[in-house]
Design an enzyme around this catalytic site. Sequence first.
Site, PDB file in Angstrom:
ATOM      1  N   GLU A  19      -1.081  -6.520 -12.412  1.00  0.00           N
ATOM      2  CA  GLU A  19      -1.617  -6.918 -11.305  1.00  0.00           C
ATOM      3  C   GLU A  19      -2.717  -7.619 -10.922  1.00  0.00           C
ATOM      4  OE1 GLU A  19      -4.881  -7.106 -15.981  1.00  0.00           O
ATOM      5  OE2 GLU A  19      -3.311  -8.416 -16.039  1.00  0.00           O
ATOM      6  N   GLU A  43       0.806  -5.424 -22.379  1.00  0.00           N
ATOM      7  CA  GLU A  43      -0.088  -6.407 -23.473  1.00  0.00           C
ATOM      8  C   GLU A  43      -0.428  -6.092 -24.383  1.00  0.00           C
ATOM      9  OE1 GLU A  43      -1.170  -7.373 -18.356  1.00  0.00           O
ATOM     10  OE2 GLU A  43      -0.290  -5.820 -19.979  1.00  0.00           O
TER      11      GLU A  43
END
Length: 723
Positions: free
Chosen positions: A116, A138
């Site tokens: 990210e 995740e």
Amino acid sequence: MKTIQYTLQDGIATVTFDEPNSPVNTMCLQWQDDLNALAAQIAADKEAIKGILLTSAKSTFFAGADLKATMRLKPADAPTVYVEIERLKKNFRTIETLGKPVVSLLNGTALGGGWEVALLGHHRIAIDDRKIQFGLPEVTLGLLPGASGVTKMTRHLGLMGAQPYLVEGKLFSPAEAKGLGLVHDMVAPGGNAAAEMRTKALAWIAANPTAQHPWEAKGYKVPGGLPSNPAVAQMLPVVPAVIKKQTRGLYPAPEAIIACMVEGLQVDLDTALRLESRYLAKLMTGINAKAMINTFFFNLNAIKSGQSRPAGVPRYKPAKVGLLGAGMMGAGIAYSQAAKGIATVLKDVSQEKADLGKSYSAKITQGRVDKGRMKAEDQQKILDLIQTTADVADLKGCDLIIEAVFENRELKAKVTQEAEPMLAPGGFFASNTSTLPISGLATASATPEKFIGIHFFSPVDKMKLVEIIKGKATNDETVARAYDYVQALGKFPIVVNDSRGFFTSRVFGTFVMEGAAMLGEGIPAAAIENAGIQAGMPVGPLAVIDETALTLSLHVMEQTRKDYEAEGKTYTATPGELIIEKMVRQHNRPGRAGGGGFYEYPTEEQAKKGAKKFLWPQLHALFEKSSVQWDITDLKDRLLYRQAVETARCLSENVLTTVHDANIGSIFGIGFPAWTGGAMQFIYGMGIEAFEKRADELAARYGAGFVLSDDVRAAIRKYQPRY
């Protein structure tokens, strides 16, 4: 700033992530504070900045979130977590919407929050190295990529294109990232890579002075179309159903991710980012994420780093390993060894049987060659490493010999005494037994200190867990060598002390026997099987007994009875064992391999036409009682609590000595539901007091299998992890 270095020279702002006293960069609280300061500094320097470079001082680019901090969160912390996530993303937006080109220089792996951070850049340059991994895993930890990962990946790749990388957590290499358009340029690995990346970045900045993300540009369209697009819309109702089928509703993260993806594309970017923050805050403070982070990050890393391995013993990898028995287990071990470059001698009572065992490796590798996933020469290298024989003398010089013969004490003693003299000087011997105590088997060895249990699971080529059993005489060097051998195979070793059934077989036995006991109580077989599946087990307990064979369970019971008699004790069969004995002796139902057990099985021809197994119809007349009242919640709890209680008993009896061995062993060895984080994390996730209360209720209704002694209660508290 303590975790971020910032310089501005000749119009180029260089941001270097460098968390002190850490091998990697993480989104720790200090970094979040520093990011706030960085955004303010960049905004202040806007007029002087021509471009921004994001770099790392570590060997990797960025590792992601601070998971220890996540483990300390509670549901009541969700509002605070939401505010923190929003602050982080506000700073991201400040940097990426400044109107200046931002380039991410990816010198190494960037996963989770690290990817990210990489996505901050309008342009991304990476080193072309297959060892480098990018992605958003995740979901495997019960979370979603909430630092703009869901929103940006969906806008980069489209709803359908982004799904594998968000809902499944699929990782990708720099070359794959370039093919997806997620990396724009690459440099060759080597000493000049960093300088070359910087040179390319400066050239790109000069050519693109007003760079922005694709979705910021006028006329941007989402790849594949919006959810309102008819082609996309007709697919959307299917996706949640597929996810529900895969997760059985036990894993909230995949459902949250797909909802976030779809909802986020129907609103503006800032609203989409807020939606993402809300979903993440709820997941981060929930029980499932903590359970999965605890086990699949901290516990798994404890195994990989060797926390259960005796210290002070040099690292070891056997060059040549002998296997006694070329059946399903021996054949699977042979393939696993050869695939990792270990010379293997596969021995059986005849050359024909040994060759049949080797054919298993040929079958597996041929399938990969046919699909283009393996070169024919690589297949041949694997097969050349497996020597088949019926002559014990061919084992001479093996660093390790593993017996994988039938579960019979006398047979195991015989093959041990025949093969052990063939070991190379300093070599050691192992038994692949799944139930027989190692200390007893070691009495047949000339060097019991070099005798150990190495318990593989079937099918060996697919099952990642190996249980190492330390006998009373086994020394630390042998344990360490066995640990290293298992890791050399690419598998997860857990270390347990000797006892009947060790850890995995003992706990696994409670699961299947509880299911059989339920049948004996008159509960419908279909309800029992569905309870197992709804609880998150791979299959129901009756199906598992069929696969492992009712006759094997009966054999273990008879062997245990003999051992008890030899010790002057009386063995009392459990209700589940009595049902299995009745199925075998009175109804001739030995299990799947013997033609049928609790289930009936289609012929090969019927299976080709789509026929599937079904519960043996006679179970209804033989066992079910219409007068019996049952509750699906009780059935599910009985199957899970029975295993968790037995695991806690293993800790209290010193069969297990760590929680990470308990959790990893229960999930990867016996299929304990991953959503719980493992058998011990199931207890801790629920809360010790709540678990004890429910266990006491089950003990009052269903017997001693659920009773928590004072020692067990003390062990649960003693081993409770703290973050």
